[in-house]
Write a protein that holds these residues in place. Sequence first.
Motif: not given
Length: 343
Positions: A272, A258, A239, A228
Amino acid sequence: MRAVLLFILGLKLTVAEIHSHGYIYTETKGIPGFPEFVSVGMVDGQQVNYFDTQIMKMIPRTDWVSGAVDADFWNRNAQIAIGAHQVYKNNIEVAKQRFNQTDGVHTFQKMYGCEWDDETGTTNGFSQFGYDGEDFLNLDFKDLRYISPVQQGVITTVKWNNDKAKIENQKHYFNTECIEWLKKYLQFGKSSLEKTVSPRVSLLQKDSSSSVTCHATGFYPSGVTITWMKNGEEHHEDVELGELLPNEDGTFQKTSTLTVSPDEWKNNKFSCLVEHKGINKEESEIRTNYGNSLPIGIIVGVVAAVVLLVGMAGIGYKIYQKKKKDFKPVSGSDDGSNSSAPA
């Protein structure tokens, strides 16, 4: 019904240079319409053969594998699987007694095989057992002894650790015969096993206040990194990385979720980044299933991949985390074991 039906990751292979070959045995009890016993042979995460007690035969799962084996291979390994089924059927009954359980849904599994690093030549083996979705027993190859995380498995560890010949037989199989079969399969399946398929990446969200899932799917080989990004920098807080799962077509899928507030998402630039075989893919646009902005096919596709996995490979559990007879390598077979049970 108890939550014992998690799904098989397969085998331990996350680095492209490390090759893996092994088997996953799954014995089930109390699941109507599902095979009592399933055996799946795998090479580098790809199914190469399959057996279950409904079809009662070993069949190839790839086009190339038949060239790597002799004509009697399929019948020979089917007989091994049939014998293992009888042993593992008894395993469940023994385990039920040890855990003081009654009838219901139960599973007993073994996952075992070998690894070979084609750059360094290093080899390794793995042999792990599970009952009802939890670790039950495994062989520590460093110390060459069995260990169990549960009291119910200690009876077996004591008996097997006292049988030095049994452990040496297994060491020989994993370090020699299994590696020989692995190299043979790699030679015949080179074109298929060395293919590269890039992932498709989507950001999925149920509603505006829920977490956002980065879904990478359709990639091969299995090694993938999901990161991320927040305002151009790596972001690791809140996460949750999902398990690697196989798709029905032999490719893989993986997720990373997330959890941030809507305001935080709005006031920052999140994306991402998926890295696979030197190719990077980045996604920042959320697709949701509210407001009809996410095609239903994407949702169905993800679910179908898991359902198809159950149909073709058997049920299982997360057996690898960082199965009343002795183990005996079977001549002429890549299976290596026709038994193993709590005793």
